[in-house]
Motif scaffolding. Structure first.
Motif, short mmCIF file in Angstrom:
data_model
loop_
_atom_site.label_atom_id
_atom_site.label_comp_id
_atom_site.label_asym_id
_atom_site.label_seq_id
_atom_site.Cartn_x
_atom_site.Cartn_y
_atom_site.Cartn_z
N VAL A 192 55.35 35.81 31.05
CA VAL A 192 55.43 35.00 32.40
C VAL A 192 53.98 34.87 32.80
O VAL A 192 53.29 35.97 32.60
CB VAL A 192 56.35 35.44 33.49
CG1 VAL A 192 57.76 35.09 33.03
CG2 VAL A 192 56.18 36.62 34.06
N LEU A 193 53.65 33.77 33.55
CA LEU A 193 52.50 33.89 34.30
C LEU A 193 53.00 34.21 35.60
O LEU A 193 53.90 33.39 36.09
CB LEU A 193 51.63 32.50 34.27
CG LEU A 193 50.99 32.10 33.24
CD1 LEU A 193 50.07 30.85 33.17
CD2 LEU A 193 49.91 33.31 32.68
N VAL A 194 52.57 35.22 36.45
CA VAL A 194 53.15 35.59 37.85
C VAL A 194 52.06 35.56 38.84
O VAL A 194 50.84 36.18 38.66
CB VAL A 194 53.83 36.86 37.56
CG1 VAL A 194 53.05 37.88 37.25
CG2 VAL A 194 54.53 37.01 38.65
N THR A 195 52.09 35.09 39.95
CA THR A 195 51.31 35.17 41.23
C THR A 195 52.36 35.63 42.19
O THR A 195 53.46 35.74 42.03
CB THR A 195 50.80 33.64 41.66
OG1 THR A 195 51.82 32.98 42.07
CG2 THR A 195 50.07 33.19 40.44
N PRO A 196 51.80 35.83 43.58
CA PRO A 196 52.55 36.27 44.60
C PRO A 196 53.95 35.41 44.83
O PRO A 196 54.89 35.84 45.53
CB PRO A 196 51.83 36.69 45.62
CG PRO A 196 50.36 36.76 44.86
CD PRO A 196 50.32 35.89 43.91
N VAL A 197 53.53 34.28 44.63
CA VAL A 197 54.59 33.13 44.88
C VAL A 197 55.30 32.35 44.02
O VAL A 197 56.24 31.63 44.33
CB VAL A 197 53.94 32.08 46.02
CG1 VAL A 197 53.62 32.78 47.17
CG2 VAL A 197 52.70 31.39 45.28
N GLU A 198 54.98 32.73 42.74
CA GLU A 198 55.61 31.94 41.69
C GLU A 198 55.50 32.68 40.17
O GLU A 198 54.58 33.57 39.94
CB GLU A 198 55.20 30.56 41.33
CG GLU A 198 53.90 30.29 40.94
CD GLU A 198 53.53 28.88 40.88
OE1 GLU A 198 54.35 27.96 40.91
OE2 GLU A 198 52.23 28.59 40.33
N LYS A 199 56.61 32.27 39.52
CA LYS A 199 56.80 33.00 38.09
C LYS A 199 56.93 31.94 37.03
O LYS A 199 58.20 31.16 37.38
CB LYS A 199 57.64 34.09 38.03
CG LYS A 199 57.69 34.74 36.87
CD LYS A 199 58.54 36.10 36.74
CE LYS A 199 59.73 36.19 37.51
NZ LYS A 199 60.56 37.35 37.63
#
Length: 187
Positions: free
Chosen positions: A79-86
């Motif tokens: 996955v690509l993950v940020t603090p608000v989405e995956k």
């Protein structure tokens, strides 16, 4: 702001590589646990090419940026993950390819530094193991990059590794790097 260009592995000593690695800061993706938002419509091909909606991502800066937020999930998915989405990313083999090698020293004193297709540098050793898997097209070497993410070692780099392993005087063909021995035989 564009990402800095990748370093030239051939121009660096391994002590310079170690300094660059110590200074590198990656986003804390292992600490981010947002809700899964779906399919990112991204794919990383076996040759390391990143695609979005079926087209290659032509900007190396974008690939390097995405590579910093890539995470492998406990179920083996990526996955690509940020603090608000995956977002799910399809990975055909390994998300990275080791495209260059710099070796210093011999035997137990050897150190092997690899440059990935994203420009990232990795020194094989206790935290970054090498493993060899028997594939239909022959041995396939992999380098542990971080947190379950691996790089497939490109065929030319594998030939360099095999030459070093066969030139060694160990009981079984293998490679030393950073004090650790990696047998050349498939697991």
């Amino acid at each position: 702001m564009p990402m800095p260009p990748p370093p030239d592995l051939a121009a660096l000593s391994l002590s310079q590589v170690a300094t660059l690695l110590a200074e590198r800061r990656l986003p804390p993706v292992e600490q981010w646990n947002p809700a899964h938002c779906g399919d990112g419509q991204m794919r990383i091909a076996r040759d390391g090419t990143w695609y979005h909606q079926g087209s290659p991502i032509a900007r190396p800066d974008m690939v390097r940026l995405f590579a910093t937020i890539l995470r492998r999930e406990p179920d083996g998915s990526h996955v690509l993950v940020t603090p608000v989405e995956k977002l799910t990313v399809e990975v055909e083999d390994a998300p990275f390819v080791a495209v260059a090698l710099k070796a210093e020293g011999q035997g137990r004193d050897a150190r092997l530094a690899f440059q990935l297709n994203t420009g990232e540098l990795v020194v094989a050793g206790p935290a970054h193991g090498l493993r060899f898997v028997e594939g239909v097209d022959g041995p396939r070497p992999y380098l542990h990059v971080r947190a379950g993410l691996e790089a497939l070692v490109s065929r030319p780099v594998y030939y360099e590794l095999a030459e070093r392993a066969l030139a060694g005087d160990d009981a079984e063909p293998g490679l030393w790097s950073d004090g650790r021995f990696f047998p050349l035989t498939p697991a």
